[in-house]
Design a protein around this motif. Structure first.
Motif, PDB file in Angstrom:
ATOM      1  N   LEU A   1       0.862  -1.064  -0.062  1.00 43.11           N
ATOM      2  CA  LEU A   1       0.095  -0.016   0.043  1.00 43.11           C
ATOM      3  C   LEU A   1       0.740   1.403  -0.014  1.00 43.11           C
ATOM      4  O   LEU A   1       0.276   2.438  -0.628  1.00 43.11           O
ATOM      5  CB  LEU A   1      -0.998  -0.072   1.225  1.00 43.11           C
ATOM      6  N   GLY A   2       1.845   1.131   0.684  1.00 44.23           N
ATOM      7  CA  GLY A   2       2.905   2.232   0.800  1.00 44.23           C
ATOM      8  C   GLY A   2       2.579   2.894   2.250  1.00 44.23           C
ATOM      9  O   GLY A   2       1.513   2.529   2.917  1.00 44.23           O
TER      10      GLY A   2
ATOM     11  N   GLN B   1       2.053   5.736   3.732  1.00 43.08           N
ATOM     12  CA  GLN B   1       1.009   6.541   4.171  1.00 43.08           C
ATOM     13  C   GLN B   1      -0.429   6.022   3.944  1.00 43.08           C
ATOM     14  O   GLN B   1      -1.441   6.081   4.876  1.00 43.08           O
ATOM     15  CB  GLN B   1       1.143   7.840   3.132  1.00 43.08           C
ATOM     16  N   LEU B   2      -0.668   5.150   2.872  1.00 42.68           N
ATOM     17  CA  LEU B   2      -2.099   4.678   2.600  1.00 42.68           C
ATOM     18  C   LEU B   2      -2.059   3.465   3.927  1.00 42.68           C
ATOM     19  O   LEU B   2      -3.352   3.263   4.302  1.00 42.68           O
ATOM     20  CB  LEU B   2      -2.237   4.146   1.351  1.00 42.68           C
TER      21      LEU B   2
ATOM     22  N   GLU C   1      -9.501   3.309  -6.011  1.00 43.15           N
ATOM     23  CA  GLU C   1      -8.576   4.212  -5.403  1.00 43.15           C
ATOM     24  C   GLU C   1      -7.185   3.286  -5.377  1.00 43.15           C
ATOM     25  O   GLU C   1      -6.139   3.860  -5.245  1.00 43.15           O
ATOM     26  CB  GLU C   1      -9.113   4.505  -3.881  1.00 43.15           C
ATOM     27  N   LEU C   2      -7.422   1.980  -4.758  1.00 41.20           N
ATOM     28  CA  LEU C   2      -6.287   1.048  -4.659  1.00 41.20           C
ATOM     29  C   LEU C   2      -5.675   0.744  -5.916  1.00 41.20           C
ATOM     30  O   LEU C   2      -4.264   0.356  -6.002  1.00 41.20           O
ATOM     31  CB  LEU C   2      -6.502  -0.066  -3.957  1.00 41.20           C
TER      32      LEU C   2
ATOM     33  N   ARG D   1      -3.408   3.793  -6.525  1.00 44.80           N
ATOM     34  CA  ARG D   1      -2.285   3.780  -5.584  1.00 44.80           C
ATOM     35  C   ARG D   1      -1.279   2.796  -5.844  1.00 44.80           C
ATOM     36  O   ARG D   1      -0.178   2.664  -5.294  1.00 44.80           O
ATOM     37  CB  ARG D   1      -2.753   3.662  -4.277  1.00 44.80           C
TER      38      ARG D   1
END
Length: 267
Positions: free
Chosen positions: A161-162, A164-165, A180-181, A184
């Motif tokens: 996800l990274g 921040q996410l 959204e994913l 991202r």
């Protein structure tokens, strides 16, 4: 020839044919929630697919036409996750399941439709590649249940996800959509609902048709780099170097020269 096997009284089902393995989470009446027995069975299922099943790639899906997995079966929590002592035992089985997916020697593709929550999200995050159908919903509801996930599972959320996410998902528990994913980078592709399985199987067949030792060496090198693990890095270097002595390398060169499709054996 297609080979099949069942684990956890049929709640985890596997099949393998022509190098493509299927791992099915089969508890559709509870949105494919994962029971304690199912968590314990996942490492055995992955081992079977990679060995007896001779899978070169694994596709992981939820049974039925609605959901990937709602995560851990909460109905068991009063018994298997009632306090710190029982939770530690339970979470050790979670961690083994996530590790089995993450560390499988072959790539794992998660084909996701419907709900992908909690531990189901964790299984998807541990996979190498993820494809979802339109309308798929993702959430990590730990903060809304008052519990914490195994610390070693966090690496999968952060890497997929990274940072921040992953923090947003874990701190808020709020659901996220497939679009959204995809934006991202968590998802490779978003498909129409009826195109999900064909897309996952097409991707799997492409991978299964490549040189298995090369794909396995690449997966190990990616793991080693992502985890900054020097021991894994050395192992990846050894396995990568060994591909140059393989029969598949000779076959790949010959097929290229002869303008034909290579026939790889994994040797």
């Amino acid at each position: 020839m297609k080979r099949t096997h069942d684990f956890a009284s049929g709640r985890i089902r596997v099949a393998s044919q022509a190098g493509t393995g299927l791992l099915l989470i089969d508890n559709p009446e509870r949105k494919n929630a994962v029971t304690a027995a199912m968590w314990r069975a996942i490492p055995d299922a992955v081992h079977w697919l990679c060995n007896e099943g001779e899978a070169r790639v694994i596709v992981m899906m939820g049974a039925g036409s609605k959901d990937f997995s709602a995560g851990a079966d909460i109905s068991e929590f009063p018994t298997v996750r009632k306090d710190t002592a029982t939770a530690r035992l339970y979470e050790s089985e979670n961690s083994k399941a996530f590790a089995a997916i993450r560390n499988a020697r072959v790539p794992v593709i998660a084909a996701i439709r419907g709900i992908c929550y909690g531990g189901g999200f964790g299984l998807a995050a541990a996979s190498d590649l993820r494809i979802a159908a339109e309308g798929a919903a993702f959430a990590v509801p730990a903060a809304r249940l008052g519990l914490a996930y195994p610390a070693d599972a966090m690496q999968d959320f952060i890497q997929s996800l990274g940072a921040q996410l992953a923090r947003k998902a874990l701190y808020t528990g709020a659901p996220m959509g497939a679009d959204e994913l995809f934006a991202r980078g968590f998802l490779l592709e978003v498909t129409a609902p009826d195109a999900l399985e064909p897309a996952a199987l097409t991707l799997a067949e492409t991978i299964a048709g490549n040189a298995p030792l090369s794909v396995q060496a690449s997966k190990l090198a990616i793991r080693a780099t992502g985890q900054q693990d020097e021991d894994l890095m050395r192992e990846a270097e050894v396995i990568g170097a060994a591909t140059f002595d393989s029969a598949d390398y000779a076959e790949g060169r010959a097929a290229f020269a002869q303008k034909r499709r290579p026939q790889f054996t994994g040797r």
